[in-house]
Design a protein around this motif. Structure first.
Motif, PDB file in Angstrom:
ATOM      1  N   GLU A  31      59.293 -17.631  71.051  1.00 42.83           N
ATOM      2  CA  GLU A  31      59.753 -18.044  69.512  1.00 42.83           C
ATOM      3  C   GLU A  31      58.501 -18.342  68.866  1.00 42.83           C
ATOM      4  OE1 GLU A  31      64.418 -19.369  69.383  1.00 42.83           O
ATOM      5  OE2 GLU A  31      62.843 -20.432  70.651  1.00 42.83           O
ATOM      6  N   ARG A  32      57.657 -19.243  69.489  1.00 44.11           N
ATOM      7  CA  ARG A  32      56.529 -19.506  68.719  1.00 44.11           C
ATOM      8  C   ARG A  32      55.483 -18.497  68.590  1.00 44.11           C
ATOM      9  NH1 ARG A  32      57.551 -23.784  72.023  1.00 44.11           N
ATOM     10  NH2 ARG A  32      55.989 -23.370  73.540  1.00 44.11           N
ATOM     11  N   ILE A  33      55.363 -17.600  69.615  1.00 39.78           N
ATOM     12  CA  ILE A  33      54.499 -16.187  69.335  1.00 39.78           C
ATOM     13  C   ILE A  33      54.918 -15.567  68.260  1.00 39.78           C
ATOM     14  CG2 ILE A  33      53.682 -14.282  70.432  1.00 39.78           C
ATOM     15  CD1 ILE A  33      53.699 -15.723  73.097  1.00 39.78           C
ATOM     16  N   LYS A  34      56.287 -15.447  68.141  1.00 36.92           N
ATOM     17  CA  LYS A  34      56.866 -14.281  67.303  1.00 36.92           C
ATOM     18  C   LYS A  34      56.610 -15.063  65.913  1.00 36.92           C
ATOM     19  CE  LYS A  34      61.077 -11.975  65.671  1.00 36.92           C
ATOM     20  NZ  LYS A  34      62.411 -11.767  66.194  1.00 36.92           N
ATOM     21  N   LEU A  35      56.872 -16.278  65.782  1.00 31.24           N
ATOM     22  CA  LEU A  35      56.661 -16.875  64.450  1.00 31.24           C
ATOM     23  C   LEU A  35      55.141 -16.917  64.041  1.00 31.24           C
ATOM     24  CD1 LEU A  35      57.947 -18.966  62.241  1.00 31.24           C
ATOM     25  CD2 LEU A  35      57.227 -20.988  63.634  1.00 31.24           C
ATOM     26  N   ALA A  36      54.296 -17.125  64.989  1.00 36.39           N
ATOM     27  CA  ALA A  36      52.903 -17.123  64.671  1.00 36.39           C
ATOM     28  C   ALA A  36      52.517 -15.892  64.099  1.00 36.39           C
ATOM     29  CB  ALA A  36      51.972 -17.502  65.685  1.00 36.39           C
ATOM     30  N   ARG A  37      52.846 -14.733  64.868  1.00 37.76           N
ATOM     31  CA  ARG A  37      52.702 -13.215  64.648  1.00 37.76           C
ATOM     32  C   ARG A  37      53.224 -12.807  63.466  1.00 37.76           C
ATOM     33  NH1 ARG A  37      55.326  -9.038  65.207  1.00 37.76           N
ATOM     34  NH2 ARG A  37      57.044  -9.769  66.231  1.00 37.76           N
ATOM     35  N   GLU A  38      54.475 -13.168  63.035  1.00 37.11           N
ATOM     36  CA  GLU A  38      54.915 -12.634  61.837  1.00 37.11           C
ATOM     37  C   GLU A  38      54.252 -13.460  60.753  1.00 37.11           C
ATOM     38  OE1 GLU A  38      59.232 -13.291  62.641  1.00 37.11           O
ATOM     39  OE2 GLU A  38      59.241 -11.257  63.374  1.00 37.11           O
ATOM     40  N   ALA A  39      53.614 -14.674  60.844  1.00 34.51           N
ATOM     41  CA  ALA A  39      53.304 -15.334  59.771  1.00 34.51           C
ATOM     42  C   ALA A  39      51.875 -14.729  59.100  1.00 34.51           C
ATOM     43  CB  ALA A  39      52.920 -16.732  60.118  1.00 34.51           C
ATOM     44  N   VAL A  40      51.142 -13.933  60.018  1.00 32.05           N
ATOM     45  CA  VAL A  40      50.012 -13.361  59.715  1.00 32.05           C
ATOM     46  C   VAL A  40      50.290 -11.842  59.678  1.00 32.05           C
ATOM     47  CG1 VAL A  40      48.504 -15.159  60.658  1.00 32.05           C
ATOM     48  CG2 VAL A  40      49.092 -13.032  62.182  1.00 32.05           C
ATOM     49  N   VAL A  41      51.573 -11.398  59.398  1.00 33.39           N
ATOM     50  CA  VAL A  41      51.963 -10.135  59.334  1.00 33.39           C
ATOM     51  C   VAL A  41      51.290  -9.028  60.269  1.00 33.39           C
ATOM     52  CG1 VAL A  41      52.411  -8.410  57.584  1.00 33.39           C
ATOM     53  CG2 VAL A  41      52.148 -10.772  56.834  1.00 33.39           C
ATOM     54  N   MET A  42      51.348  -9.262  61.483  1.00 34.85           N
ATOM     55  CA  MET A  42      50.949  -8.652  62.607  1.00 34.85           C
ATOM     56  C   MET A  42      52.166  -7.973  63.452  1.00 34.85           C
ATOM     57  SD  MET A  42      48.011  -9.537  65.404  1.00 34.85           S
ATOM     58  CE  MET A  42      46.682 -10.130  64.425  1.00 34.85           C
ATOM     59  N   THR A  43      51.746  -6.792  63.798  1.00 34.88           N
ATOM     60  CA  THR A  43      52.835  -6.094  64.832  1.00 34.88           C
ATOM     61  C   THR A  43      52.628  -6.230  66.275  1.00 34.88           C
ATOM     62  OG1 THR A  43      51.426  -4.044  65.242  1.00 34.88           O
ATOM     63  CG2 THR A  43      53.070  -4.043  63.232  1.00 34.88           C
ATOM     64  N   LYS A  44      53.584  -6.340  67.112  1.00 35.33           N
ATOM     65  CA  LYS A  44      53.599  -6.688  68.294  1.00 35.33           C
ATOM     66  C   LYS A  44      52.316  -5.723  68.900  1.00 35.33           C
ATOM     67  CE  LYS A  44      58.159  -7.923  69.077  1.00 35.33           C
ATOM     68  NZ  LYS A  44      59.524  -7.306  69.104  1.00 35.33           N
TER      69      LYS A  44
END
Length: 127
Positions: free
Chosen positions: A5-18
């Motif tokens: 969840e932390r990885i997803k939160l941080a990734r989405e915060a910088v508008v980056m895809t998986k």
């Protein structure tokens, strides 16, 4: 909050895809999918360290959930010193990385779009 969840939160915060995160960390996209899935696998410490650098979040927060997610922009030398692969960067590359880390997520995405265009020859050339 779990590590995925932390990885997803941080990734989405910088508008980056998986897929983009996977490319920049050097893993297969399915690894990022697993990391963010409930009950999925956890990244190796080496990969987690790269994720923290790519997403510009504190490693301790990413790994454990303790502390603040982001570095304090008012504290100039708060980020860890360059290490590993970053120690082999030229001074220009280090400067670019430092400047990039100071941008908002929206500006980071715009900059990456410009660089992607330049790298693939899609940029408009002035006549």
């Amino acid at each position: 909050m779990e590590i995925g969840e932390r990885i997803k939160l941080a990734r989405e915060a910088v508008v980056m895809t998986k897929s983009e995160l996977a490319r920049r960390v050097g893993v297969h996209p399915s690894a990022c999918i697993q990391w963010e899935s409930e009950g999925g696998t956890h990244p190796k410490v080496e990969h987690l360290s790269h994720v923290a650098v790519v997403l510009d979040v504190r490693f301790e927060w990413l790994a454990t959930g303790r502390g603040e997610m982001r570095y304090d922009p008012a504290v100039r030398d708060e980020r860890p010193a360059y290490s590993g692969a970053e120690s082999r960067l030229s001074s220009d590359e280090k400067r670019l990385l430092d400047l990039y880390r100071g941008l908002s997520p929206r500006k980071r995405k715009s900059l990456l779009d410009v660089i992607d265009g330049m790298a693939t020859g899609r940029e408009d050339h002035p006549s």
